[in-house]
Design an enzyme around this catalytic site. Structure first.
Site, PDB file in Angstrom:
ATOM      1  N   LYS A   1      -8.597   7.883 -18.842  1.00  0.00           N
ATOM      2  CA  LYS A   1      -8.884   8.460 -20.170  1.00  0.00           C
ATOM      3  C   LYS A   1      -7.655   8.367 -21.082  1.00  0.00           C
ATOM      4  O   LYS A   1      -7.131   7.312 -21.291  1.00  0.00           O
ATOM      5  CB  LYS A   1      -9.367   9.901 -20.006  1.00  0.00           C
ATOM      6  CG  LYS A   1     -10.335  10.112 -18.842  1.00  0.00           C
ATOM      7  CD  LYS A   1     -11.591   9.271 -18.935  1.00  0.00           C
ATOM      8  CE  LYS A   1     -12.486   9.517 -17.734  1.00  0.00           C
ATOM      9  NZ  LYS A   1     -13.410   8.431 -17.463  1.00  0.00           N
TER      10      LYS A   1
ATOM     11  N   TYR B   1     -16.540  17.827 -14.452  1.00  0.00           N
ATOM     12  CA  TYR B   1     -17.065  16.458 -14.423  1.00  0.00           C
ATOM     13  C   TYR B   1     -18.095  16.310 -13.289  1.00  0.00           C
ATOM     14  O   TYR B   1     -17.828  16.735 -12.157  1.00  0.00           O
ATOM     15  CB  TYR B   1     -15.899  15.466 -14.248  1.00  0.00           C
ATOM     16  CG  TYR B   1     -16.373  14.058 -14.010  1.00  0.00           C
ATOM     17  CD1 TYR B   1     -17.262  13.447 -14.882  1.00  0.00           C
ATOM     18  CD2 TYR B   1     -15.966  13.347 -12.889  1.00  0.00           C
ATOM     19  CE1 TYR B   1     -17.733  12.165 -14.655  1.00  0.00           C
ATOM     20  CE2 TYR B   1     -16.418  12.053 -12.659  1.00  0.00           C
ATOM     21  CZ  TYR B   1     -17.304  11.479 -13.546  1.00  0.00           C
ATOM     22  OH  TYR B   1     -17.769  10.215 -13.316  1.00  0.00           O
TER      23      TYR B   1
ATOM     24  N   ASP C   1      -7.440  20.287 -13.544  1.00  0.00           N
ATOM     25  CA  ASP C   1      -7.734  18.947 -14.052  1.00  0.00           C
ATOM     26  C   ASP C   1      -7.459  18.980 -15.554  1.00  0.00           C
ATOM     27  O   ASP C   1      -8.181  19.620 -16.321  1.00  0.00           O
ATOM     28  CB  ASP C   1      -9.197  18.593 -13.746  1.00  0.00           C
ATOM     29  CG  ASP C   1      -9.562  17.178 -14.174  1.00  0.00           C
ATOM     30  OD1 ASP C   1      -8.928  16.667 -15.111  1.00  0.00           O
ATOM     31  OD2 ASP C   1     -10.496  16.607 -13.583  1.00  0.00           O
TER      32      ASP C   1
ATOM     33  N   ARG D   1       0.839  -1.212   0.000  1.00  0.00           N
ATOM     34  CA  ARG D   1       0.000   0.000   0.000  1.00  0.00           C
ATOM     35  C   ARG D   1       0.866   1.250   0.000  1.00  0.00           C
ATOM     36  O   ARG D   1       0.607   2.212  -0.715  1.00  0.00           O
ATOM     37  CB  ARG D   1      -0.969  -0.008   1.189  1.00  0.00           C
ATOM     38  CG  ARG D   1      -1.770   1.273   1.318  1.00  0.00           C
ATOM     39  CD  ARG D   1      -3.045   1.177   2.165  1.00  0.00           C
ATOM     40  NE  ARG D   1      -2.942   0.279   3.293  1.00  0.00           N
ATOM     41  CZ  ARG D   1      -2.225   0.506   4.406  1.00  0.00           C
ATOM     42  NH1 ARG D   1      -1.573   1.630   4.558  1.00  0.00           N
ATOM     43  NH2 ARG D   1      -2.167  -0.386   5.369  1.00  0.00           N
TER      44      ARG D   1
HETATM   45  O1  P1T Z   1     -13.551   8.085 -13.585  1.00  0.00           O
HETATM   46  P1  P1T Z   1     -12.365   8.513 -12.773  1.00  0.00           P
HETATM   47  O2  P1T Z   1     -11.093   7.881 -13.180  1.00  0.00           O
HETATM   48  O3  P1T Z   1     -12.620   8.437 -11.296  1.00  0.00           O
HETATM   49  O4  P1T Z   1     -12.105  10.069 -13.105  1.00  0.00           O
HETATM   50  C1  P1T Z   1     -12.955  11.109 -12.698  1.00  0.00           C
HETATM   51  C2  P1T Z   1     -12.818  12.272 -13.652  1.00  0.00           C
HETATM   52  C3  P1T Z   1     -12.040  13.359 -13.277  1.00  0.00           C
HETATM   53  N1  P1T Z   1     -11.868  14.412 -14.110  1.00  0.00           N
HETATM   54  C4  P1T Z   1     -12.448  14.446 -15.326  1.00  0.00           C
HETATM   55  C5  P1T Z   1     -12.253  15.639 -16.204  1.00  0.00           C
HETATM   56  C6  P1T Z   1     -13.227  13.375 -15.772  1.00  0.00           C
HETATM   57  O5  P1T Z   1     -13.773  13.441 -16.985  1.00  0.00           O
HETATM   58  C7  P1T Z   1     -13.431  12.255 -14.909  1.00  0.00           C
HETATM   59  C8  P1T Z   1     -14.267  11.092 -15.308  1.00  0.00           C
HETATM   60  N2  P1T Z   1     -15.105  11.346 -16.382  1.00  0.00           N
HETATM   61  C9  P1T Z   1     -15.960  10.477 -16.982  1.00  0.00           C
HETATM   62  C10 P1T Z   1     -16.110   9.208 -16.596  1.00  0.00           C
HETATM   63  C11 P1T Z   1     -16.728  11.016 -18.108  1.00  0.00           C
HETATM   64  O6  P1T Z   1     -17.301  10.235 -18.901  1.00  0.00           O
HETATM   65  O7  P1T Z   1     -16.765  12.237 -18.255  1.00  0.00           O
END
Ligand code: P1T
Length: 398
Positions: free
Chosen positions: A211, A112, A186, A60
């Site tokens: 992504k 988001y 972000d 961890r």
């Molecule tokens: O899904 P996750 O890895 O927890 O990420 C969150 C997140 C944070 N910042 C941005 C700009 C994001 O687009 C996302 C996650 N977004 C999607 C799942 C979506 O379809 O927009």
């Protein structure tokens, strides 16, 4: 911490593609000189004497597969430090835990839906407050920054309306008012290949690695990048103490994905622009949102601030929910699914899917209406993607 002089034997300043492939990956690290970093599937590490070890003690608190990935992500950002987490929202949680009860967050209003939900429904229970603001407008920053403001959160381009914030201008304004406010960007939609927020005044850069960084839609992971050792220490403490870590296997996959980030982003850019230009002239499209179009309200900021565009395109289809639904049920190559940034093209209905957790009045204000569709343009052949969109648009009115 990434040290390019240790990574590269020659005293050269490597460029993006070279760092993506080599930073943190030195085969001399491993007993058998693995050219490809091994997946360290172990929960614990043998110690030489109590508390004397080779840099890793418990899975961890640290793992070689994670370190390799973190070094590579940091190098791509030209940054000193990177920490990875179990998801993008896990990274958000680690950042939120830099704050304490009574602290205030000033955040961009178009972001988001899950990030909005985290601050408004989870962090709020622990006494952290949030104000939303449109950073693309003339904001009276003296008024918006409260004595208890500790964090400014900006997504740019924003999800899903692809607004572009002048990061340098806003960061300067904020740090002129109070130097101690942490500015986070972000950068999920552009990646370090097309935008480097740390050079524009940000203290922290956050990613959903789920992504573009991974790019293959098979891992959920998050990362935070910084040059500040104080923030790094606290975020590393939170990574271990909150337990929001990625698995060694997922680290291996994201590290593998990074090797082609620069190649993929160029193609995402090409296909994304082609799709945006096609949609903009289509009679069944009301409006197209893409920072690369001269019609985009912040096109000039994008040209100055980005070194390119990703595959994200949003558009308003003519009509309402009925037409949007028909379109989304008619696409054949694009897939109706949440997420973005993979090699495959996806289509999203933000109001009912990714941003459903944003209150309806906020959605209406932001322009997240029933006819808004968000596309993540992938790496399929451009002409096939355009033909798919054309037939689905025609089907939307039948
Ligand atoms: O899904 P996750 O890895 O927890 O990420 C969150 C997140 C944070 N910042 C941005 C700009 C994001 O687009 C996302 C996650 N977004 C999607 C799942 C979506 O379809 O927009």
């Amino acid at each position: 911490m990434s040290d390019p002089n240790k990574i590269f034997k020659l005293a050269i300043d490597p460029h993006f593609g070279t760092k993506a492939i080599h930073a943190g990956q030195n085969p001399d690290k491993w007993t058998f000189r693995n050219v490809i970093p091994p997946i360290s599937m172990t929960t614990t590490f043998k110690q030489i004497a109590p508390a004397k070890h080779y840099g890793f003690e418990y899975g961890r608190s640290g793992n070689p597969s994670r370190s390799v990935l973190q070094e590579c992500i940091a190098a791509l950002e030209d940054a000193k430090y990177c920490l990875t987490y179990s998801s993008g929202l896990g990274a958000t949680t680690a950042v939120a835990h830099l704050l304490k009860s009574g602290d205030h967050v000033l955040a961009g209003d178009d972001m988001y839906g899950g990030t909005n939900r985290y601050f408004s429904k989870v962090a709020s229970k622990f006494g952290i407050t949030m104000t939303l603001v449109d950073f693309t407008k003339d904001v009276n920053m003296e008024k918006m920054i409260l004595p208890e403001t500790k964090l400014v959160w900006m997504e740019s381009p924003t999800n899903p309306c692809l607004r572009v914030i002048d990061l340098e201008k806003i960061s300067n304004l904020i740090h002129k008012i109070r130097k101690d406010i942490i500015i986070l960007v972000d950068n999920t939609f552009l990646t370090s290949y097309f935008q480097k927020p740390l050079t524009l005044g940000a203290d922290l850069v956050l990613y959903s690695c789920s992504k573009y960084l991974n790019g293959h839609s098979d891992v959920i992971m998050g990362a935070v990048v910084t040059n500040r050792s104080d923030l790094y220490e606290d975020l590393a403490f939170n990574q271990n103490s909150l337990g929001i870590i990625p698995s060694p296997f997922d680290c291996f996959l994201v590290n593998r994905g990074l090797k082609t980030l620069h190649v993929r982003m160029k193609e995402h850019q090409k296909n994304g622009l082609a799709v945006a230009q096609f949609l903009e002239q289509h009679p069944l499209v009301e409006k197209t949102l893409h920072p690369g179009l001269p019609s985009h309200p912040q096109h000039n900021i994008a040209l100055r601030q980005f070194s390119g565009f990703s595959g994200m395109v949003s558009f308003y289809i003519k009509g309402g929910l009925k037409e949007a639904t028909k379109f989304l049920q008619s696409i054949k190559i694009f897939c109706l699914a949440e997420s973005l940034g993979g090699y495959e093209s996806l289509a999203d209905h933000p109001a009912l899917m990714t941003h459903a957790s944003v209150p309806e009045n906020e959605r209406a204000f932001l322009g997240i209406t029933d006819n808004l569709i968000r596309l993540s343009v992938g790496l399929e052949s451009e002409q096939d993607l355009i033909a798919d969109l054309d037939q689905a648009l025609k089907a939307s009115v039948n």
